[in-house]
Design an enzyme around this catalytic site. Structure first.
Site, PDB file in Angstrom:
ATOM      1  CB  ILE A 266      -0.994   0.035   1.198  1.00  0.00           C
ATOM      2  CG1 ILE A 266      -0.284  -0.252   2.522  1.00  0.00           C
ATOM      3  CG2 ILE A 266      -2.155  -0.906   0.968  1.00  0.00           C
ATOM      4  CD1 ILE A 266      -1.180  -0.150   3.740  1.00  0.00           C
ATOM      5  N   GLY A 267       2.108   1.140   0.170  1.00  0.00           N
ATOM      6  CA  GLY A 267       2.922   2.358   0.134  1.00  0.00           C
ATOM      7  C   GLY A 267       4.399   2.049   0.248  1.00  0.00           C
TER       8      GLY A 267
ATOM      9  CG  ASP B  16       9.559  12.814   9.482  1.00  0.00           C
ATOM     10  OD1 ASP B  16       9.554  13.863   8.809  1.00  0.00           O
ATOM     11  OD2 ASP B  16       9.631  11.670   8.967  1.00  0.00           O
TER      12      ASP B  16
ATOM     13  CE  LYS C 166       7.736   2.748   8.293  1.00  0.00           C
ATOM     14  NZ  LYS C 166       7.523   3.997   9.040  1.00  0.00           N
TER      15      LYS C 166
ATOM     16  N   GLY D 267       8.021   4.010   1.617  1.00  0.00           N
ATOM     17  CA  GLY D 267       8.587   5.193   2.275  1.00  0.00           C
ATOM     18  C   GLY D 267      10.099   5.124   2.255  1.00  0.00           C
ATOM     19  NE  ARG D 268      11.929   9.728   5.267  1.00  0.00           N
ATOM     20  CZ  ARG D 268      11.877  10.660   6.217  1.00  0.00           C
ATOM     21  NH1 ARG D 268      12.904  11.449   6.432  1.00  0.00           N
ATOM     22  NH2 ARG D 268      10.801  10.799   6.961  1.00  0.00           N
ATOM     23  CG  PHE D 269      12.967   4.224   7.315  1.00  0.00           C
ATOM     24  CD1 PHE D 269      14.313   4.544   7.225  1.00  0.00           C
ATOM     25  CD2 PHE D 269      12.119   5.105   7.964  1.00  0.00           C
ATOM     26  CE1 PHE D 269      14.804   5.713   7.771  1.00  0.00           C
ATOM     27  CE2 PHE D 269      12.607   6.284   8.517  1.00  0.00           C
ATOM     28  CZ  PHE D 269      13.960   6.594   8.422  1.00  0.00           C
ATOM     29  N   GLY D 270      11.277   1.535   3.781  1.00  0.00           N
ATOM     30  CA  GLY D 270      10.833   0.240   3.264  1.00  0.00           C
ATOM     31  C   GLY D 270       9.412   0.321   2.739  1.00  0.00           C
ATOM     32  CD  GLU D 271       8.382  -3.429  -0.611  1.00  0.00           C
ATOM     33  OE1 GLU D 271       7.941  -4.450  -0.030  1.00  0.00           O
ATOM     34  OE2 GLU D 271       8.895  -3.452  -1.743  1.00  0.00           O
TER      35      GLU D 271
HETATM   36  N1  LIG Z   1      -1.162   1.908   9.278  1.00  0.00           N
HETATM   37  C1  LIG Z   1      -1.382   2.213   8.016  1.00  0.00           C
HETATM   38  N2  LIG Z   1      -2.592   2.011   7.491  1.00  0.00           N
HETATM   39  C2  LIG Z   1      -2.813   2.323   6.208  1.00  0.00           C
HETATM   40  N3  LIG Z   1      -1.890   2.828   5.388  1.00  0.00           N
HETATM   41  C3  LIG Z   1      -0.672   3.054   5.853  1.00  0.00           C
HETATM   42  C4  LIG Z   1      -0.350   2.763   7.191  1.00  0.00           C
HETATM   43  N4  LIG Z   1       0.930   3.083   7.391  1.00  0.00           N
HETATM   44  C5  LIG Z   1       1.392   3.568   6.234  1.00  0.00           C
HETATM   45  N5  LIG Z   1       0.442   3.557   5.304  1.00  0.00           N
HETATM   46  C6  LIG Z   1       0.558   3.985   3.910  1.00  0.00           C
HETATM   47  O1  LIG Z   1       1.863   3.670   3.463  1.00  0.00           O
HETATM   48  C7  LIG Z   1       2.508   4.819   2.973  1.00  0.00           C
HETATM   49  C8  LIG Z   1       3.982   4.717   3.231  1.00  0.00           C
HETATM   50  O2  LIG Z   1       4.225   4.939   4.592  1.00  0.00           O
HETATM   51  P1  LIG Z   1       5.673   5.237   5.108  1.00  0.00           P
HETATM   52  O3  LIG Z   1       5.537   5.728   6.492  1.00  0.00           O
HETATM   53  O4  LIG Z   1       6.537   4.044   4.897  1.00  0.00           O
HETATM   54  O5  LIG Z   1       6.226   6.300   4.160  1.00  0.00           O
HETATM   55  P2  LIG Z   1       5.808   7.816   4.047  1.00  0.00           P
HETATM   56  O6  LIG Z   1       5.183   8.262   5.315  1.00  0.00           O
HETATM   57  O7  LIG Z   1       4.977   7.965   2.826  1.00  0.00           O
HETATM   58  O8  LIG Z   1       7.180   8.506   3.860  1.00  0.00           O
HETATM   59  P3  LIG Z   1       8.329   8.630   4.940  1.00  0.00           P
HETATM   60  O9  LIG Z   1       9.239   7.481   4.697  1.00  0.00           O
HETATM   61  O10 LIG Z   1       8.938   9.924   4.626  1.00  0.00           O
HETATM   62  O11 LIG Z   1       7.696   8.585   6.294  1.00  0.00           O
HETATM   63  C9  LIG Z   1       1.821   5.968   3.670  1.00  0.00           C
HETATM   64  O12 LIG Z   1       1.917   7.157   2.950  1.00  0.00           O
HETATM   65  C10 LIG Z   1       0.385   5.485   3.754  1.00  0.00           C
HETATM   66  O13 LIG Z   1      -0.282   5.753   2.572  1.00  0.00           O
HETATM   67 MG   LIG Z   2       5.853   7.870   6.941  1.00  0.00          MG
END
Ligand SMILES: Nc1ncnc2c1ncn2[C@@H]1O[C@H](COP(=O)(O)OP(=O)(O)OP(=O)(O)O)[C@@H](O)[C@H]1O
Ligand SMILES: [Mg+2]
Length: 505
Positions: A213-214, A335, A234, A216-220
């Site tokens: 579903i997403g 953050d 995560k 980010g900086r540290f992974g999926e």
């Molecule tokens: N608990 C959750 N429930 C639903 N979606 C989530 C949840 N946690 C994260 N996500 C989705 O996954 C995406 C990626 O999250 P992640 O925290 O890894 O990266 P980010 O917040 O987009 O960037 P960053 O690494 O800068 O924090 C989020 O933007 C969100 O859309």
């Molecule tokens: Mg994030």
């Protein structure tokens, strides 16, 4: 010539003869003839008015030669047991007698005592005497150590069982329990810091991943299923182990759980032989992040207030120090941004991504990790972070920097507020002033040098809710961090607004 019999018979006779001699009943003319080992000149014979004496002795373990001499009567004192005639047990055997040549007998040291050894021990005895106790002591020591180790092993085994034995899981993980039940158990158990580690592991390892579903900086981030419910997983790359550990650690801060902070479920590190998979399991929120949500939807005034008030409540709880044994330290997020806030089904917020947070140890007035100068997302960095004037020794500085970021998030929300049929498109803060991935320098020029802030449109003044939101934002953006509002103040202002606007939370 009288011959000595056994000792019991001999002694009285000897005593009697000695007494006779002493009393002069034996005539001097009838001198007693004795063997004399020292009388070479008189053919080894001596004469006496006293007694004949034979003696043999052990000296230094060697049996000495027999000594035979005459003892004059004057020397036979005391009369009963003349000292010349006394034996020393095991060392000297002396025999006095009162008939001619009666001392020609061969004496030996009586047996029963270690022969010839007297009081000096040979090497074998010495070794036995010294080595015996030492050996015994060592033996006891070894037995003691073995018993101790055995107990330790048993104790460790029991400890491991307590933590890992899946048979303990049934207490928490009865088949019919859902995630909600688990979390409820948690909140009522009073531990306040999360599920036991073995339950976390069992839950994590029985999750079935569904879709990504997403990123980010540290992974999926994945959606997963556990007992019919959705969870967010995560997955950190093994390079990011420290971030994984830190985030799990912060989430398990005692008393952190709050309806407006992402609900943490489990952390697990699974080694598949080639690499380590680092999982962080949390509540799943289908709307995703606030960034995603605002991109998709505009919000009503009520919706805006709910989002803003819940975000302020979450941040106020994070920032707040709770005193007492079940207390909670103050935590600064560092953050905060719309991508790190999730939107729940009921339209309220849950603050997520605590991996960069710092905790305040109020007793020593220190911060629980050495904070590095500039972490977080450049676009959301407060002016004092951008120009590095932030006082990192002062925990409140980090809280003030969070408030600046919260103001930017409020601006993102308010722009999407549909009031009187007007609303603006979604934009990131400073979208019109910096490029898409701005550098620190680019941000610093805008925020510190030019002292620019996102635009607050005039028409917001026409709507009380937007007016209040605009006012809060400005008070979050002061260049001087200490002058900014606190999360608690914002929460109170928005609570009043929600009552005014008849918002149902
Ligand atoms: N608990 C959750 N429930 C639903 N979606 C989530 C949840 N946690 C994260 N996500 C989705 O996954 C995406 C990626 O999250 P992640 O925290 O890894 O990266 P980010 O917040 O987009 O960037 P960053 O690494 O800068 O924090 C989020 O933007 C969100 O859309
Ligand atoms: Mg994030």
């Amino acid at each position: 010539m009288l011959r000595d019999g056994n000792l019991a018979v001999m002694l009285p006779r000897r005593t009697a003869l000695a007494l006779l001699a002493l009393c002069g009943l034996i005539a001097v003319g009838d001198a007693l003839k004795c063997n004399c080992t020292a009388c070479e000149s008189s053919s080894y014979v001596c004469e006496t008015d006293g007694a004949c004496m034979a003696s043999t002795s052990y000296i230094k373990g060697q049996e000495e030669q027999q000594v035979r001499i005459c003892i004059p009567r004057v020397s036979l004192v005391p009369p009963g047991q003349p000292i010349y005639c006394l034996s020393a047990k095991g060392l000297l055997n002396t025999h006095c007698c009162y008939t001619d040549f009666c001392n020609s007998i061969n004496l030996q040291i009586p047996s029963g005592i270690p022969e010839g050894k007297g009081d000096s021990w040979g090497p074998v005895e010495l070794v036995a005497v010294i080595a015996g106790p030492v050996f015994l002591f060592c033996l006891l020591l070894i037995v003691g150590v073995l018993i101790f180790q055995h107990h330790q092993r048993n104790y460790n085994h029991r400890q491991r069982l307590d933590v890992e034995d899946p048979s303990c899981d049934h207490l928490y993980l009865a088949k019919d329990k859902t995630l909600q039940d688990l979390i409820f158990d948690l909140s009522t158990s009073g531990s306040g810091s999360g599920l036991p580690l073995f339950v976390q592991r069992t839950v994590a390892r029985t999750i079935v991943l569904q879709e990504i579903i997403g990123k980010g900086r540290f992974g999926e981030v994945w959606r997963g299923r556990w007992r019919g419910g959705d969870v967010a997983v995560k997955i950190f790359s093994s390079r990011e182990e420290r971030s994984w550990f830190r985030e799990a650690e912060i989430y398990q801060t005692i008393m952190l759980r709050h309806e407006n902070i992402l609900g943490f479920i489990a952390a697990d590190n699974k080694d598949n032989g080639t690499w380590t998979q680092l999982w962080l399991v949390s509540d799943y929120h289908e709307h995703g992040s606030l960034f995603d949500y605002l991109n998709h939807y505009s919000v009503t005034i009520e919706g805006m207030i709910k989002l803003a008030l819940s975000a302020a409540s979450g941040l106020a709880h994070l920032h707040m120090e709770i005193l007492g044994t079940q207390g909670k330290p103050g935590i600064a997020h560092r953050d905060l941004k719309s991508k790190n806030i999730l939107v729940k089904k009921n339209g309220t917020c849950a603050i997520a991504d605590l991996g960069l947070a710092v905790r305040h140890e109020s007793i020593t007035d220190t911060i629980d990790i050495a904070p590095n100068q500039r972490v977080g997302t450049k676009r959301y960095m407060a002016p004092e972070v951008l120009d590095e004037t932030i006082n990192m020794k002062h925990f409140d500085s980090f809280k003030c920097a969070d408030i600046y970021a919260l103001g930017l998030v409020y601006w993102e929300i308010a722009r999407r507020c549909n009031a009187g049929g007007i609303h603006e498109d979604y934009q990131l803060p400073y979208y019109d002033l910096v490029p898409s991935d701005p550098s620190i320098e680019e941000m610093r020029k805008v925020v510190c040098d030019q002292r620019l802030r996102p635009n607050v449109p005039n028409w917001w003044q026409s709507y009380e809710a937007l007016r209040v939101m605009g006012k809060i934002m400005r008070e979050c953006w002061y260049a001087n961090g200490a002058a900014r509002l606190t999360a608690l103040r914002i929460k109170k202002t928005l609570s009043q607004l929600s009552i005014q606007e008849d918002v149902k939370i």
